[in-house]
Design a protein around this motif. Structure first.
Motif, PDB file in Angstrom:
ATOM      1  N   ASP A   1       0.811  -1.219   0.000  1.00  0.00           N
ATOM      2  CA  ASP A   1       0.000   0.000   0.000  1.00  0.00           C
ATOM      3  C   ASP A   1       0.843   1.267   0.000  1.00  0.00           C
ATOM      4  O   ASP A   1       0.395   2.320   0.454  1.00  0.00           O
ATOM      5  N   LYS A   2       2.051   1.201  -0.527  1.00  0.00           N
ATOM      6  CA  LYS A   2       2.981   2.322  -0.424  1.00  0.00           C
ATOM      7  C   LYS A   2       2.523   3.596  -1.138  1.00  0.00           C
ATOM      8  O   LYS A   2       2.972   4.681  -0.812  1.00  0.00           O
ATOM      9  N   LEU A   3       1.596   3.488  -2.084  1.00  0.00           N
ATOM     10  CA  LEU A   3       1.098   4.686  -2.761  1.00  0.00           C
ATOM     11  C   LEU A   3       0.076   5.448  -1.922  1.00  0.00           C
ATOM     12  O   LEU A   3      -0.132   6.642  -2.130  1.00  0.00           O
ATOM     13  N   VAL A   4      -0.553   4.771  -0.983  1.00  0.00           N
ATOM     14  CA  VAL A   4      -1.600   5.412  -0.185  1.00  0.00           C
ATOM     15  C   VAL A   4      -1.069   6.626   0.581  1.00  0.00           C
ATOM     16  O   VAL A   4      -1.663   7.699   0.502  1.00  0.00           O
ATOM     17  N   PRO A   5       0.039   6.539   1.310  1.00  0.00           N
ATOM     18  CA  PRO A   5       0.501   7.735   2.031  1.00  0.00           C
ATOM     19  C   PRO A   5       0.893   8.881   1.103  1.00  0.00           C
ATOM     20  O   PRO A   5       0.679  10.048   1.438  1.00  0.00           O
ATOM     21  N   TYR A   6       1.429   8.564  -0.052  1.00  0.00           N
ATOM     22  CA  TYR A   6       1.778   9.606  -1.027  1.00  0.00           C
ATOM     23  C   TYR A   6       0.524  10.394  -1.408  1.00  0.00           C
ATOM     24  O   TYR A   6       0.507  11.624  -1.366  1.00  0.00           O
ATOM     25  N   TYR A   7      -0.538   9.674  -1.786  1.00  0.00           N
ATOM     26  CA  TYR A   7      -1.764  10.348  -2.218  1.00  0.00           C
ATOM     27  C   TYR A   7      -2.516  10.976  -1.043  1.00  0.00           C
ATOM     28  O   TYR A   7      -3.132  12.027  -1.204  1.00  0.00           O
ATOM     29  N   LEU A   8      -2.462  10.369   0.131  1.00  0.00           N
ATOM     30  CA  LEU A   8      -3.086  10.995   1.305  1.00  0.00           C
ATOM     31  C   LEU A   8      -2.484  12.376   1.552  1.00  0.00           C
ATOM     32  O   LEU A   8      -3.214  13.347   1.773  1.00  0.00           O
ATOM     33  N   ASP A   9      -1.169  12.460   1.507  1.00  0.00           N
ATOM     34  CA  ASP A   9      -0.493  13.733   1.764  1.00  0.00           C
ATOM     35  C   ASP A   9      -0.785  14.755   0.667  1.00  0.00           C
ATOM     36  O   ASP A   9      -1.056  15.923   0.943  1.00  0.00           O
ATOM     37  N   LEU A  10      -0.758  14.305  -0.568  1.00  0.00           N
ATOM     38  CA  LEU A  10      -1.006  15.187  -1.706  1.00  0.00           C
ATOM     39  C   LEU A  10      -2.428  15.766  -1.648  1.00  0.00           C
ATOM     40  O   LEU A  10      -2.630  16.972  -1.739  1.00  0.00           O
ATOM     41  N   VAL A  11      -3.412  14.893  -1.458  1.00  0.00           N
ATOM     42  CA  VAL A  11      -4.809  15.329  -1.467  1.00  0.00           C
ATOM     43  C   VAL A  11      -5.169  16.063  -0.177  1.00  0.00           C
ATOM     44  O   VAL A  11      -5.924  17.034  -0.214  1.00  0.00           O
ATOM     45  N   GLN A  12      -4.620  15.660   0.968  1.00  0.00           N
ATOM     46  CA  GLN A  12      -4.913  16.354   2.229  1.00  0.00           C
ATOM     47  C   GLN A  12      -4.491  17.817   2.126  1.00  0.00           C
ATOM     48  O   GLN A  12      -5.222  18.717   2.540  1.00  0.00           O
ATOM     49  N   SER A  13      -3.336  18.062   1.550  1.00  0.00           N
ATOM     50  CA  SER A  13      -2.864  19.433   1.378  1.00  0.00           C
ATOM     51  C   SER A  13      -3.805  20.212   0.453  1.00  0.00           C
ATOM     52  O   SER A  13      -4.155  21.366   0.747  1.00  0.00           O
ATOM     53  N   ALA A  14      -4.229  19.591  -0.642  1.00  0.00           N
ATOM     54  CA  ALA A  14      -5.150  20.248  -1.578  1.00  0.00           C
ATOM     55  C   ALA A  14      -6.487  20.550  -0.904  1.00  0.00           C
ATOM     56  O   ALA A  14      -7.035  21.648  -1.055  1.00  0.00           O
ATOM     57  N   VAL A  15      -7.010  19.603  -0.140  1.00  0.00           N
ATOM     58  CA  VAL A  15      -8.281  19.787   0.569  1.00  0.00           C
ATOM     59  C   VAL A  15      -8.154  20.919   1.587  1.00  0.00           C
ATOM     60  O   VAL A  15      -9.028  21.793   1.669  1.00  0.00           O
ATOM     61  N   ASP A  16      -7.077  20.926   2.344  1.00  0.00           N
ATOM     62  CA  ASP A  16      -6.876  21.975   3.356  1.00  0.00           C
ATOM     63  C   ASP A  16      -6.839  23.362   2.713  1.00  0.00           C
ATOM     64  O   ASP A  16      -7.457  24.305   3.221  1.00  0.00           O
ATOM     65  N   HIS A  17      -6.126  23.484   1.595  1.00  0.00           N
ATOM     66  CA  HIS A  17      -6.049  24.776   0.904  1.00  0.00           C
ATOM     67  C   HIS A  17      -7.410  25.168   0.320  1.00  0.00           C
ATOM     68  O   HIS A  17      -7.802  26.338   0.385  1.00  0.00           O
ATOM     69  N   TYR A  18      -8.126  24.212  -0.234  1.00  0.00           N
ATOM     70  CA  TYR A  18      -9.442  24.488  -0.803  1.00  0.00           C
ATOM     71  C   TYR A  18     -10.403  24.976   0.281  1.00  0.00           C
ATOM     72  O   TYR A  18     -11.095  25.983   0.104  1.00  0.00           O
ATOM     73  N   ILE A  19     -10.425  24.295   1.422  1.00  0.00           N
ATOM     74  CA  ILE A  19     -11.296  24.697   2.536  1.00  0.00           C
ATOM     75  C   ILE A  19     -10.899  26.077   3.033  1.00  0.00           C
ATOM     76  O   ILE A  19     -11.755  26.931   3.287  1.00  0.00           O
ATOM     77  N   SER A  20      -9.605  26.323   3.164  1.00  0.00           N
ATOM     78  CA  SER A  20      -9.117  27.619   3.628  1.00  0.00           C
ATOM     79  C   SER A  20      -9.536  28.742   2.685  1.00  0.00           C
ATOM     80  O   SER A  20      -9.932  29.825   3.126  1.00  0.00           O
ATOM     81  N   ASP A  21      -9.468  28.494   1.383  1.00  0.00           N
ATOM     82  CA  ASP A  21      -9.799  29.516   0.391  1.00  0.00           C
ATOM     83  C   ASP A  21     -11.300  29.717   0.191  1.00  0.00           C
ATOM     84  O   ASP A  21     -11.750  30.838  -0.045  1.00  0.00           O
ATOM     85  N   THR A  22     -12.082  28.631   0.252  1.00  0.00           N
ATOM     86  CA  THR A  22     -13.506  28.714  -0.103  1.00  0.00           C
ATOM     87  C   THR A  22     -14.456  28.560   1.073  1.00  0.00           C
ATOM     88  O   THR A  22     -15.622  28.936   0.979  1.00  0.00           O
ATOM     89  N   GLY A  23     -13.969  27.935   2.148  1.00  0.00           N
ATOM     90  CA  GLY A  23     -14.847  27.658   3.284  1.00  0.00           C
ATOM     91  C   GLY A  23     -15.780  26.476   3.036  1.00  0.00           C
ATOM     92  O   GLY A  23     -16.675  26.211   3.828  1.00  0.00           O
ATOM     93  N   LYS A  24     -15.560  25.758   1.952  1.00  0.00           N
ATOM     94  CA  LYS A  24     -16.405  24.616   1.593  1.00  0.00           C
ATOM     95  C   LYS A  24     -15.582  23.332   1.561  1.00  0.00           C
ATOM     96  O   LYS A  24     -14.362  23.368   1.383  1.00  0.00           O
ATOM     97  N   LEU A  25     -16.286  22.197   1.669  1.00  0.00           N
ATOM     98  CA  LEU A  25     -15.636  20.903   1.521  1.00  0.00           C
ATOM     99  C   LEU A  25     -15.696  20.480   0.052  1.00  0.00           C
ATOM    100  O   LEU A  25     -16.750  20.576  -0.571  1.00  0.00           O
ATOM    101  N   PRO A  26     -14.600  19.995  -0.498  1.00  0.00           N
ATOM    102  CA  PRO A  26     -14.602  19.548  -1.891  1.00  0.00           C
ATOM    103  C   PRO A  26     -15.121  18.111  -2.017  1.00  0.00           C
ATOM    104  O   PRO A  26     -14.355  17.165  -2.192  1.00  0.00           O
ATOM    105  N   LEU A  27     -16.426  17.949  -1.910  1.00  0.00           N
ATOM    106  CA  LEU A  27     -17.038  16.623  -1.927  1.00  0.00           C
ATOM    107  C   LEU A  27     -17.847  16.404  -3.191  1.00  0.00           C
ATOM    108  O   LEU A  27     -18.416  17.350  -3.752  1.00  0.00           O
TER     109      LEU A  27
END
Length: 151
Positions: free
Chosen positions: A80-106
């Motif tokens: 499962d070595k790709l999972v942490p790579y993508y978790l970190d990549l997407v978590q950062s994107a989600v955090d920035h999106y929420i910070s900028d828009t105040g919405k969840l990217p769902l």
């Protein structure tokens, strides 16, 4: 004069450990470190864990590789070595999106709180799309790859 024989430089045999043993060793490592040091110091550039630093907790250096997410601290086996790579990549994107828009990217109308990759990509928060779905949990808006987390 008596000469002692020099010890041969022997390489210790690699050991085999389980995922729960690695998780326990990482927790113990963090507990033993000063408060300013957390478990992320164990993460190498490729997201693998520097297992040589856990030798004293495990009784040797494991032959397997394990990986950790810097964002969620979740630990994974080689398969499962790709999972942490993508978790970190997407978590950062989600955090920035929420910070900028105040919405969840769902994804709308999804039965689970699945991250909307296309939205994040089109808004330039995400440069790569994971090959599996990720979900936003209620706990501090952290990501998980486990759908069973919501059952």
């Amino acid at each position: 004069m008596i000469f002692k024989r020099a010890k041969k430089n022997t390489i210790p045999e690699p050991i085999t450990v389980t995922l729960p043993q690695i998780k326990q060793a990482v927790r113990q490592f963090e507990e033993d470190m000063p408060a300013s040091v957390n478990r992320t110091v164990l993460i190498m550039e490729d997201k693998s864990i520097d297992l040589s630093r856990l030798k004293r907790y495990l009784g040797g250096v494991p032959q397997q590789k394990f990986y950790m997410s810097r964002e969620t601290y979740e630990i994974f086996e080689e398969a499962d070595k790709l999972v942490p790579y993508y978790l970190d990549l997407v978590q950062s994107a989600v955090d920035h999106y929420i910070s900028d828009t105040g919405k969840l990217p769902l994804i709308e109308d999804a039965w689970l709180p699945e991250v909307h990759y296309r939205l994040l990509h089109s808004e330039r928060y995400l440069t790569e799309t994971p090959p599996f779905p990720l979900y936003i949990t209620q706990e501090e808006m952290m990501l998980t790859h486990r759908a069973e987390h919501f059952e």
